[in-house]
Design a protein around this motif. Sequence first.
Motif, PDB file in Angstrom:
ATOM      1  N   GLU A  56       0.886  -1.142  -0.067  1.00  0.00           N
ATOM      2  CA  GLU A  56      -0.035   0.003   0.107  1.00  0.00           C
ATOM      3  C   GLU A  56       0.898   1.193   0.000  1.00  0.00           C
ATOM      4  O   GLU A  56       0.645   2.101  -0.831  1.00  0.00           O
ATOM      5  N   GLU A  57       1.824   1.123   0.665  1.00  0.00           N
ATOM      6  CA  GLU A  57       2.818   2.478   0.856  1.00  0.00           C
ATOM      7  C   GLU A  57       3.907   2.607   0.001  1.00  0.00           C
ATOM      8  O   GLU A  57       4.168   3.978  -0.424  1.00  0.00           O
ATOM      9  N   TYR A  58       4.466   1.590  -0.616  1.00  0.00           N
ATOM     10  CA  TYR A  58       5.622   1.774  -1.414  1.00  0.00           C
ATOM     11  C   TYR A  58       5.285   1.343  -2.922  1.00  0.00           C
ATOM     12  O   TYR A  58       4.423   0.185  -3.048  1.00  0.00           O
ATOM     13  N   PRO A  59       5.810   1.943  -4.072  1.00  0.00           N
ATOM     14  CA  PRO A  59       5.643   1.357  -5.247  1.00  0.00           C
ATOM     15  C   PRO A  59       6.584   0.104  -5.358  1.00  0.00           C
ATOM     16  O   PRO A  59       7.796   0.315  -5.422  1.00  0.00           O
ATOM     17  N   ILE A  60       6.035  -1.209  -5.288  1.00  0.00           N
ATOM     18  CA  ILE A  60       6.670  -2.431  -5.321  1.00  0.00           C
ATOM     19  C   ILE A  60       6.382  -3.009  -7.015  1.00  0.00           C
ATOM     20  O   ILE A  60       5.462  -3.067  -7.587  1.00  0.00           O
ATOM     21  N   ASP A  61       7.615  -3.525  -7.483  1.00  0.00           N
ATOM     22  CA  ASP A  61       7.563  -3.950  -8.799  1.00  0.00           C
ATOM     23  C   ASP A  61       7.192  -5.533  -8.663  1.00  0.00           C
ATOM     24  O   ASP A  61       6.538  -6.177  -9.708  1.00  0.00           O
ATOM     25  N   VAL A  62       7.640  -6.206  -7.743  1.00  0.00           N
ATOM     26  CA  VAL A  62       7.582  -7.522  -7.676  1.00  0.00           C
ATOM     27  C   VAL A  62       7.452  -8.210  -6.347  1.00  0.00           C
ATOM     28  O   VAL A  62       8.334  -7.647  -5.528  1.00  0.00           O
ATOM     29  N   VAL A  63       6.705  -9.287  -5.835  1.00  0.00           N
ATOM     30  CA  VAL A  63       6.453  -9.614  -4.421  1.00  0.00           C
ATOM     31  C   VAL A  63       6.998 -11.108  -4.693  1.00  0.00           C
ATOM     32  O   VAL A  63       6.284 -12.086  -5.590  1.00  0.00           O
ATOM     33  N   ILE A  64       7.939 -11.488  -3.830  1.00  0.00           N
ATOM     34  CA  ILE A  64       8.326 -12.956  -3.682  1.00  0.00           C
ATOM     35  C   ILE A  64       7.394 -13.408  -2.610  1.00  0.00           C
ATOM     36  O   ILE A  64       7.684 -12.792  -1.360  1.00  0.00           O
ATOM     37  N   LEU A  65       6.530 -14.336  -2.849  1.00  0.00           N
ATOM     38  CA  LEU A  65       5.641 -14.425  -1.804  1.00  0.00           C
ATOM     39  C   LEU A  65       5.476 -16.003  -1.180  1.00  0.00           C
ATOM     40  O   LEU A  65       5.406 -16.804  -2.021  1.00  0.00           O
ATOM     41  N   HIS A  82      -3.505 -10.823  -4.467  1.00  0.00           N
ATOM     42  CA  HIS A  82      -3.835 -10.623  -5.910  1.00  0.00           C
ATOM     43  C   HIS A  82      -5.220  -9.934  -6.189  1.00  0.00           C
ATOM     44  O   HIS A  82      -5.176  -8.986  -6.817  1.00  0.00           O
ATOM     45  N   ASN A  83      -6.102 -10.093  -5.352  1.00  0.00           N
ATOM     46  CA  ASN A  83      -7.358  -9.532  -5.246  1.00  0.00           C
ATOM     47  C   ASN A  83      -7.202  -8.077  -4.936  1.00  0.00           C
ATOM     48  O   ASN A  83      -8.075  -7.237  -5.661  1.00  0.00           O
ATOM     49  N   ARG A  84      -6.575  -7.737  -4.033  1.00  0.00           N
ATOM     50  CA  ARG A  84      -6.191  -6.296  -3.508  1.00  0.00           C
ATOM     51  C   ARG A  84      -5.337  -5.757  -4.541  1.00  0.00           C
ATOM     52  O   ARG A  84      -5.763  -4.405  -4.657  1.00  0.00           O
ATOM     53  N   PHE A  85      -4.456  -6.315  -4.893  1.00  0.00           N
ATOM     54  CA  PHE A  85      -3.443  -5.550  -6.004  1.00  0.00           C
ATOM     55  C   PHE A  85      -3.359  -6.494  -7.078  1.00  0.00           C
ATOM     56  O   PHE A  85      -2.551  -7.015  -7.579  1.00  0.00           O
ATOM     57  N   ASN A  86      -4.547  -6.012  -7.970  1.00  0.00           N
ATOM     58  CA  ASN A  86      -4.572  -6.748  -9.528  1.00  0.00           C
ATOM     59  C   ASN A  86      -3.337  -6.746 -10.416  1.00  0.00           C
ATOM     60  O   ASN A  86      -3.040  -7.503 -11.092  1.00  0.00           O
ATOM     61  N   ASP A  87      -2.704  -5.514 -10.118  1.00  0.00           N
ATOM     62  CA  ASP A  87      -1.558  -5.304 -11.281  1.00  0.00           C
ATOM     63  C   ASP A  87      -0.436  -5.503 -10.705  1.00  0.00           C
ATOM     64  O   ASP A  87       0.658  -5.457 -11.467  1.00  0.00           O
ATOM     65  N   LEU A  88      -0.198  -6.103  -9.658  1.00  0.00           N
ATOM     66  CA  LEU A  88       0.969  -6.233  -8.912  1.00  0.00           C
ATOM     67  C   LEU A  88       1.696  -7.556  -9.466  1.00  0.00           C
ATOM     68  O   LEU A  88       0.918  -8.591  -9.632  1.00  0.00           O
ATOM     69  N   THR A  89       3.164  -7.757  -9.750  1.00  0.00           N
ATOM     70  CA  THR A  89       3.765  -8.819 -10.220  1.00  0.00           C
ATOM     71  C   THR A  89       3.936  -9.904  -9.135  1.00  0.00           C
ATOM     72  O   THR A  89       4.600  -9.456  -8.218  1.00  0.00           O
ATOM     73  N   ILE A  90       3.390 -11.014  -9.043  1.00  0.00           N
ATOM     74  CA  ILE A  90       3.618 -11.954  -7.760  1.00  0.00           C
ATOM     75  C   ILE A  90       4.660 -13.226  -8.479  1.00  0.00           C
ATOM     76  O   ILE A  90       4.038 -13.742  -9.147  1.00  0.00           O
ATOM     77  N   VAL A  91       5.551 -13.526  -7.603  1.00  0.00           N
ATOM     78  CA  VAL A  91       6.215 -14.852  -7.826  1.00  0.00           C
ATOM     79  C   VAL A  91       6.207 -15.526  -6.476  1.00  0.00           C
ATOM     80  O   VAL A  91       6.396 -15.137  -5.367  1.00  0.00           O
ATOM     81  N   VAL A  92       5.664 -16.832  -6.579  1.00  0.00           N
ATOM     82  CA  VAL A  92       5.216 -17.600  -5.285  1.00  0.00           C
ATOM     83  C   VAL A  92       6.574 -18.525  -4.914  1.00  0.00           C
ATOM     84  O   VAL A  92       7.256 -18.755  -5.755  1.00  0.00           O
ATOM     85  N   ASN A  93       6.875 -18.494  -3.645  1.00  0.00           N
ATOM     86  CA  ASN A  93       8.007 -19.288  -3.364  1.00  0.00           C
ATOM     87  C   ASN A  93       7.518 -20.243  -2.492  1.00  0.00           C
ATOM     88  O   ASN A  93       7.042 -20.078  -1.512  1.00  0.00           O
ATOM     89  N   THR A  94       7.482 -21.630  -3.019  1.00  0.00           N
ATOM     90  CA  THR A  94       7.003 -22.573  -2.613  1.00  0.00           C
ATOM     91  C   THR A  94       7.930 -23.563  -1.648  1.00  0.00           C
ATOM     92  O   THR A  94       9.319 -23.411  -2.069  1.00  0.00           O
ATOM     93  N   GLY A  95       7.510 -24.582  -1.007  1.00  0.00           N
ATOM     94  CA  GLY A  95       8.189 -25.352  -0.173  1.00  0.00           C
ATOM     95  C   GLY A  95       8.826 -26.299  -1.249  1.00  0.00           C
ATOM     96  O   GLY A  95       8.204 -26.422  -2.249  1.00  0.00           O
ATOM     97  N   ALA A  96       9.824 -27.030  -0.550  1.00  0.00           N
ATOM     98  CA  ALA A  96      10.671 -28.049  -1.379  1.00  0.00           C
ATOM     99  C   ALA A  96       9.856 -28.882  -2.180  1.00  0.00           C
ATOM    100  O   ALA A  96      10.226 -29.503  -3.117  1.00  0.00           O
ATOM    101  N   ASP A 112       4.802 -16.501 -11.851  1.00  0.00           N
ATOM    102  CA  ASP A 112       5.887 -17.543 -11.698  1.00  0.00           C
ATOM    103  C   ASP A 112       5.843 -18.106 -10.378  1.00  0.00           C
ATOM    104  O   ASP A 112       5.392 -17.778  -9.432  1.00  0.00           O
ATOM    105  N   PHE A 113       6.559 -19.344 -10.416  1.00  0.00           N
ATOM    106  CA  PHE A 113       7.030 -19.698  -8.976  1.00  0.00           C
ATOM    107  C   PHE A 113       8.419 -20.318  -8.824  1.00  0.00           C
ATOM    108  O   PHE A 113       8.987 -20.747  -9.781  1.00  0.00           O
ATOM    109  N   LEU A 114       8.785 -20.278  -7.608  1.00  0.00           N
ATOM    110  CA  LEU A 114      10.117 -20.716  -7.351  1.00  0.00           C
ATOM    111  C   LEU A 114      10.029 -21.834  -6.294  1.00  0.00           C
ATOM    112  O   LEU A 114       9.212 -21.848  -5.240  1.00  0.00           O
ATOM    113  N   VAL A 115      10.988 -22.918  -6.393  1.00  0.00           N
ATOM    114  CA  VAL A 115      10.739 -23.895  -5.448  1.00  0.00           C
ATOM    115  C   VAL A 115      12.065 -23.984  -4.814  1.00  0.00           C
ATOM    116  O   VAL A 115      13.185 -23.710  -4.997  1.00  0.00           O
TER     117      VAL A 115
END
Length: 398
Positions: A56-65, A82-96, A112-115
Motif C-alpha cells: 500500500e505504501e511503497y511502489p513495489i515492482d514484484v513480490v516474492i511470496l 492478488h485480489n487487492r493489488f490486481n496489477d502487481l507482479t507476484i512470484v510464489v516461493n513454495t516449499g521444497a 511464476d513460482f520458485l521451489v
Amino acid sequence: MVDQFAIQYQSPLRVLVVEDNPVDLTVIKSMLTGTTDNYTFLKTASTIKTALEIIEEYPIDVVILDLNLPDSQGEKTLQTVHNRFNDLTIVVNTGAYEEELGLHTLSNGAQDFLVKGRYTAYTLNKVLHFAIKRKKLETELTRTVQQVKDAQEQLLQAEKMNVVGILASGIAHEVRNPLATILYGITYLHENIRVEDKNYHHVLKNIKEATKRANDIISDLLDFSKFKKLQLDETNIHHVIKKALSLIQYEIDKKTLQIVNDFQNSIPPIKIDQNRIEQVIVNLLLNAIHATEEGKISIRTYTRTLSNDLTEIPQISRKNFTPGQQALFCSIDDSGSGIPAEDIDQVFYPFFTSRRAKGGIGLGLYVARNIIDIHKGALILKNNEDKGAQAIVVLPYR
Ligand SMILES: Nc1ncnc2c1ncn2[C@@H]1O[C@H](COP(=O)(O)OP(=O)(O)OP(=O)(O)O)[C@@H](O)[C@H]1O
Ligand SMILES: [Mg+2]
C-alpha cells in the motif's frame, strides 16, 4: 527505435520478500543483493498484514511470496494479495515438495513460482525480470481486449444510428410533399369557404397547427443533409453562446433559473459554422432548462491540450482528434433531474424523448451530435455526480 515491450525498470528494481522463515529470508536476500542488478530497494515482511501495508505504501515492482505465513496459509495468501493489488507482479516461493501447488498458483494470479532450495541467484534474477515483463504484457493485453470490445459496441451503436438516420430522412422526403398539399388545402378552405358551423375555423386551425408541427419535424430531418456543407468562419464562441441564450430567453423566464457564464478570458477564435453551433448550444440549453425546474445552469468555456491517448474523448469520436492537439471545450451543467440510467444509451437516438407529452420530438441531441460530428468534434452527455446532467461540446483547433 524504441521497443514498446522493453521493460522500463525503475532503478533499482523494487522487491518485497514475504517470508516468515528467517533462514529462507537470509538466502533470498543474499541472492538478491549478490546479483549484478542492484536490488537495493528491498523490503521484507513476515506476515500478510505487514506485506499488504508495505504494498500500500511503497511502489513495489514484484513480490516474492511465501504462501504459508503465521496469519495466512496456502493459496488464500496469494488470493488475498492478488485480489487487492490486481496489477502487481507476484512470484510464489513454495516449499521444497510443493511443485504441484506452485503450478496451480499460475492460474490464480502468480506470474511464476520458485521451489525453495532449487534455484540460484541467477535463476531468481531471471524469473523476477521475466515475471514483471509478462505481467506488463498481460495487463496491456487485457486493457486492449477491453478497448476493442468497447469500440465494437460503439461501432454497432453508431451503425444503428446511421441506419435510423437514413431511414428517417428517406421518410421525410416522402412525407413532405403530401404535407405541403394538406397545408395548402387548409389555407384554401380557411380563406375561401364560408361555413356556418362555429367550430369550423377552430378545427381548421387545429389541423393547420398539427400539420405545421409535422412539417417542422420533417424540416429538422431534412436540414441534416444540409449540414454537410458547413459555412466555416473564425468565430468567438462566446458570441455564439450569447446569441443562443438570447434566442431562448423566453424559456429561461418561464422558470426560476440562474444562468452562470464562466467564460475563459481571451479565448482564441475557432473555425466553425456559427449558425450550426448556435443550434447545438440552443438544443443543449433547452434540454438543460427542460430538466431543471428551479436551480442553476452553468456554461463554461475553456481551451485545453488533449492528452496523447485521448481518454477524455469518447471512443466513438476519437477519430476526429489528433493526440496532443488544442481543443475548445464548452460545457453546460444543470442542476435538474439528470438522465435515468436506463435512458442514457438512448438519448442520442432520433425520436427518443422523455418529454413527448410536453412537445418533445427527440431530435435535439441527434441533430446536435451530427452537427458536432461534421465539425470533427465530440459531444458528451453524462450525469453529474451530485445532481443534474452535463453536456460537453469539444471542438478541435485546426
Ligand atoms: N440535461 C438533461 N437532463 C436530463 N435529461 C436530458 C438532458 N438532456 C437530454 N435529456 C434526455 O434526453 C432526451 C432526448 O433529448 P433530445 O434533445 O434529443 O430530445 P427532447 O429534448 O426530448 O426533444 P427535442 O427534439 O424537442 O429536443 C430528453 O427527452 C431527455 O430525456
Ligand atoms: Mg431537446
